[in-house]
Design a protein around this motif. Sequence first.
Motif, PDB file in Angstrom:
ATOM      1  N   LYS A   1       7.939 -13.532   8.519  1.00 26.26           N
ATOM      2  CA  LYS A   1       6.826 -14.490   8.587  1.00 26.26           C
ATOM      3  C   LYS A   1       5.916 -14.085   9.741  1.00 26.26           C
ATOM      4  O   LYS A   1       5.704 -14.829  10.697  1.00 26.26           O
ATOM      5  CB  LYS A   1       7.375 -15.894   8.790  1.00 26.26           C
ATOM      6  CG  LYS A   1       8.305 -16.352   7.667  1.00 26.26           C
ATOM      7  CD  LYS A   1       8.949 -17.688   8.007  1.00 26.26           C
ATOM      8  CE  LYS A   1       9.954 -18.102   6.940  1.00 26.26           C
ATOM      9  NZ  LYS A   1      10.644 -19.374   7.275  1.00 26.26           N
ATOM     10  N   ASP A   2       5.407 -12.872   9.649  1.00 26.28           N
ATOM     11  CA  ASP A   2       4.582 -12.320  10.723  1.00 26.28           C
ATOM     12  C   ASP A   2       3.379 -11.605  10.123  1.00 26.28           C
ATOM     13  O   ASP A   2       3.215 -11.548   8.904  1.00 26.28           O
ATOM     14  CB  ASP A   2       5.415 -11.372  11.615  1.00 26.28           C
ATOM     15  CG  ASP A   2       6.080 -10.247  10.823  1.00 26.28           C
ATOM     16  OD1 ASP A   2       5.756 -10.060   9.632  1.00 26.28           O
ATOM     17  OD2 ASP A   2       6.940  -9.552  11.390  1.00 26.28           O
ATOM     18  N   ARG A   3       2.539 -11.062  10.982  1.00 31.20           N
ATOM     19  CA  ARG A   3       1.318 -10.391  10.518  1.00 31.20           C
ATOM     20  C   ARG A   3       1.642  -9.170   9.663  1.00 31.20           C
ATOM     21  O   ARG A   3       0.960  -8.899   8.670  1.00 31.20           O
ATOM     22  CB  ARG A   3       0.460  -9.992  11.723  1.00 31.20           C
ATOM     23  CG  ARG A   3      -0.843  -9.306  11.356  1.00 31.20           C
ATOM     24  CD  ARG A   3      -1.750 -10.215  10.523  1.00 31.20           C
ATOM     25  NE  ARG A   3      -2.962  -9.528  10.112  1.00 31.20           N
ATOM     26  CZ  ARG A   3      -4.075  -9.505  10.826  1.00 31.20           C
ATOM     27  NH1 ARG A   3      -4.128 -10.124  11.995  1.00 31.20           N
ATOM     28  NH2 ARG A   3      -5.135  -8.877  10.370  1.00 31.20           N
ATOM     29  N   PHE A   4       2.681  -8.435  10.046  1.00 29.94           N
ATOM     30  CA  PHE A   4       3.072  -7.270   9.251  1.00 29.94           C
ATOM     31  C   PHE A   4       3.419  -7.692   7.827  1.00 29.94           C
ATOM     32  O   PHE A   4       3.006  -7.054   6.852  1.00 29.94           O
ATOM     33  CB  PHE A   4       4.270  -6.552   9.877  1.00 29.94           C
ATOM     34  CG  PHE A   4       3.946  -5.742  11.104  1.00 29.94           C
ATOM     35  CD1 PHE A   4       2.636  -5.464  11.449  1.00 29.94           C
ATOM     36  CD2 PHE A   4       4.969  -5.252  11.908  1.00 29.94           C
ATOM     37  CE1 PHE A   4       2.333  -4.721  12.587  1.00 29.94           C
ATOM     38  CE2 PHE A   4       4.679  -4.509  13.040  1.00 29.94           C
ATOM     39  CZ  PHE A   4       3.364  -4.245  13.385  1.00 29.94           C
ATOM     40  N   GLY A   5       4.211  -8.754   7.713  1.00 32.05           N
ATOM     41  CA  GLY A   5       4.592  -9.235   6.394  1.00 32.05           C
ATOM     42  C   GLY A   5       3.385  -9.635   5.561  1.00 32.05           C
ATOM     43  O   GLY A   5       3.284  -9.294   4.372  1.00 32.05           O
ATOM     44  N   GLU A   6       2.456 -10.356   6.166  1.00 31.06           N
ATOM     45  CA  GLU A   6       1.241 -10.786   5.458  1.00 31.06           C
ATOM     46  C   GLU A   6       0.421  -9.582   4.999  1.00 31.06           C
ATOM     47  O   GLU A   6      -0.059  -9.540   3.856  1.00 31.06           O
ATOM     48  CB  GLU A   6       0.388 -11.666   6.377  1.00 31.06           C
ATOM     49  CG  GLU A   6       1.025 -13.003   6.719  1.00 31.06           C
ATOM     50  CD  GLU A   6       0.226 -13.767   7.770  1.00 31.06           C
ATOM     51  OE1 GLU A   6      -0.827 -13.247   8.194  1.00 31.06           O
ATOM     52  OE2 GLU A   6       0.656 -14.871   8.152  1.00 31.06           O
ATOM     53  N   ASP A   7       0.256  -8.613   5.884  1.00 29.79           N
ATOM     54  CA  ASP A   7      -0.547  -7.434   5.553  1.00 29.79           C
ATOM     55  C   ASP A   7       0.090  -6.617   4.428  1.00 29.79           C
ATOM     56  O   ASP A   7      -0.609  -6.122   3.533  1.00 29.79           O
ATOM     57  CB  ASP A   7      -0.732  -6.549   6.789  1.00 29.79           C
ATOM     58  CG  ASP A   7      -1.658  -7.177   7.823  1.00 29.79           C
ATOM     59  OD1 ASP A   7      -2.307  -8.195   7.503  1.00 29.79           O
ATOM     60  OD2 ASP A   7      -1.715  -6.659   8.956  1.00 29.79           O
TER      61      ASP A   7
ATOM     62  N   HIS B   1      -1.401  -5.866   0.704  1.00 29.16           N
ATOM     63  CA  HIS B   1      -1.568  -4.476   0.277  1.00 29.16           C
ATOM     64  C   HIS B   1      -0.868  -4.222  -1.061  1.00 29.16           C
ATOM     65  O   HIS B   1      -1.441  -3.581  -1.957  1.00 29.16           O
ATOM     66  CB  HIS B   1      -1.005  -3.541   1.346  1.00 29.16           C
ATOM     67  CG  HIS B   1      -0.867  -2.116   0.897  1.00 29.16           C
ATOM     68  ND1 HIS B   1      -1.931  -1.257   0.833  1.00 29.16           N
ATOM     69  CD2 HIS B   1       0.234  -1.421   0.486  1.00 29.16           C
ATOM     70  CE1 HIS B   1      -1.521  -0.077   0.397  1.00 29.16           C
ATOM     71  NE2 HIS B   1      -0.223  -0.150   0.181  1.00 29.16           N
ATOM     72  N   LEU B   2       0.355  -4.711  -1.215  1.00 30.90           N
ATOM     73  CA  LEU B   2       1.090  -4.511  -2.466  1.00 30.90           C
ATOM     74  C   LEU B   2       0.357  -5.144  -3.642  1.00 30.90           C
ATOM     75  O   LEU B   2       0.298  -4.560  -4.733  1.00 30.90           O
ATOM     76  CB  LEU B   2       2.499  -5.090  -2.338  1.00 30.90           C
ATOM     77  CG  LEU B   2       3.455  -4.336  -1.400  1.00 30.90           C
ATOM     78  CD1 LEU B   2       4.718  -5.152  -1.145  1.00 30.90           C
ATOM     79  CD2 LEU B   2       3.820  -2.971  -1.991  1.00 30.90           C
ATOM     80  N   GLN B   3      -0.214  -6.320  -3.419  1.00 27.56           N
ATOM     81  CA  GLN B   3      -0.993  -6.967  -4.477  1.00 27.56           C
ATOM     82  C   GLN B   3      -2.189  -6.115  -4.875  1.00 27.56           C
ATOM     83  O   GLN B   3      -2.505  -5.970  -6.056  1.00 27.56           O
ATOM     84  CB  GLN B   3      -1.458  -8.343  -4.006  1.00 27.56           C
ATOM     85  CG  GLN B   3      -0.348  -9.382  -3.960  1.00 27.56           C
ATOM     86  CD  GLN B   3      -0.847 -10.720  -3.447  1.00 27.56           C
ATOM     87  OE1 GLN B   3      -1.494 -10.788  -2.403  1.00 27.56           O
ATOM     88  NE2 GLN B   3      -0.555 -11.783  -4.171  1.00 27.56           N
ATOM     89  N   GLU B   4      -2.849  -5.521  -3.885  1.00 34.39           N
ATOM     90  CA  GLU B   4      -3.999  -4.654  -4.160  1.00 34.39           C
ATOM     91  C   GLU B   4      -3.596  -3.438  -4.997  1.00 34.39           C
ATOM     92  O   GLU B   4      -4.389  -2.919  -5.776  1.00 34.39           O
ATOM     93  CB  GLU B   4      -4.627  -4.184  -2.848  1.00 34.39           C
ATOM     94  CG  GLU B   4      -5.347  -5.283  -2.075  1.00 34.39           C
ATOM     95  CD  GLU B   4      -5.771  -4.826  -0.704  1.00 34.39           C
ATOM     96  OE1 GLU B   4      -5.525  -3.645  -0.362  1.00 34.39           O
ATOM     97  OE2 GLU B   4      -6.347  -5.636   0.053  1.00 34.39           O
ATOM     98  N   GLN B   5      -2.342  -3.000  -4.833  1.00 36.02           N
ATOM     99  CA  GLN B   5      -1.854  -1.838  -5.568  1.00 36.02           C
ATOM    100  C   GLN B   5      -1.329  -2.197  -6.956  1.00 36.02           C
ATOM    101  O   GLN B   5      -0.855  -1.327  -7.691  1.00 36.02           O
ATOM    102  CB  GLN B   5      -0.746  -1.143  -4.758  1.00 36.02           C
ATOM    103  CG  GLN B   5      -1.177  -0.630  -3.404  1.00 36.02           C
ATOM    104  CD  GLN B   5      -2.340   0.314  -3.492  1.00 36.02           C
ATOM    105  OE1 GLN B   5      -2.333   1.243  -4.292  1.00 36.02           O
ATOM    106  NE2 GLN B   5      -3.362   0.082  -2.683  1.00 36.02           N
ATOM    107  N   GLY B   6      -1.383  -3.483  -7.305  1.00 37.73           N
ATOM    108  CA  GLY B   6      -0.967  -3.894  -8.638  1.00 37.73           C
ATOM    109  C   GLY B   6       0.485  -4.285  -8.760  1.00 37.73           C
ATOM    110  O   GLY B   6       0.991  -4.438  -9.886  1.00 37.73           O
ATOM    111  N   VAL B   7       1.182  -4.458  -7.636  1.00 35.49           N
ATOM    112  CA  VAL B   7       2.590  -4.854  -7.661  1.00 35.49           C
ATOM    113  C   VAL B   7       2.689  -6.379  -7.700  1.00 35.49           C
ATOM    114  O   VAL B   7       2.006  -7.072  -6.936  1.00 35.49           O
ATOM    115  CB  VAL B   7       3.336  -4.320  -6.415  1.00 35.49           C
ATOM    116  CG1 VAL B   7       4.782  -4.800  -6.393  1.00 35.49           C
ATOM    117  CG2 VAL B   7       3.282  -2.797  -6.377  1.00 35.49           C
TER     118      VAL B   7
END
Length: 294
Positions: free
Chosen positions: A66-72, A76-82
């Motif tokens: 539950k941190d910035r890394f997790g959010e980013d 990113h994964l959503q942008e890649q179609g996952v």
Amino acid sequence: MEKKPKVTVVGSINMDLVTITSQVPKRGETLFGEHFQMNPGGKGANQAVAAARLGAHVQLIGCVGKDRFGEDIVAHLQEQGVDVSNVEPVTDVTATATIVVADQDNSIIVVPGANNYVTASFVESRREVIANSDILVLQLEIPLDGVRKAVQIAKENGVKVILNPAPIQSLPSDLIQDIDYLTPNEHEQMLLRQDRSAEELSGKLIVTKGSEGVCIYEEGREINVPAYKIDVVDTTGAGDSFNGGLAYALGKGVSLRDACKYGNAVAALSTTKLGAQTGMPTGAEVEAFINSRG
């Protein structure tokens, strides 16, 4: 419309923290680095992105902090179609890999963080996702009981399983028996075969050999599927690209040899760009590449 293969990946999700420097500091020494970058990584996330960019419907099952890394990473994964609907923020710390890259001496420190939460009970809670897949893809950067549970669910539902046994560790015989395809590199396969009979691994073992392609072991035979010759820029993520390509092709119903050939093309194209996920090709790029090579 052509049916998309349904690939489910259960695995690790990291943020890679990469420092490039002329040399690794000695104990107590402080040096200036030359470059720093943060890249989403983890073998699970890498293989999910590889398959998604090829055109598979990919669901990733895993954990972030539950941190910035997790959010980013999730963005990113959503942008890649996952499909990230089964990626859960569970703790304060997303897994990190701190990588120091020097001319002759590289070093990596991994903090598993949220990856440690991908346990048997967590995987069981995603049973329906695995059961409705064409292909399940796993690695060994999450707890082994999570891997075993995922394999069990797949076996019960007739889902084919690819296990990329990295980082290598001792695997129980009953687990290997339930896996359809094992995809170690040459170093990993030597350790894997130390206490295994050839019969136990026959028909399952697909060894990745970098520029030499891959070798399929079945019924006492070794079948080599050559790599594509290409000008290499960066081999980071090539193995994960191969596994994503293999999963996509097997999900489409092609033969194992043709699936390995396709995986080799995906891996070759991934080496023409810097980075792991950033270098992974699209399905259209792979088809064009294969057609150009006859």
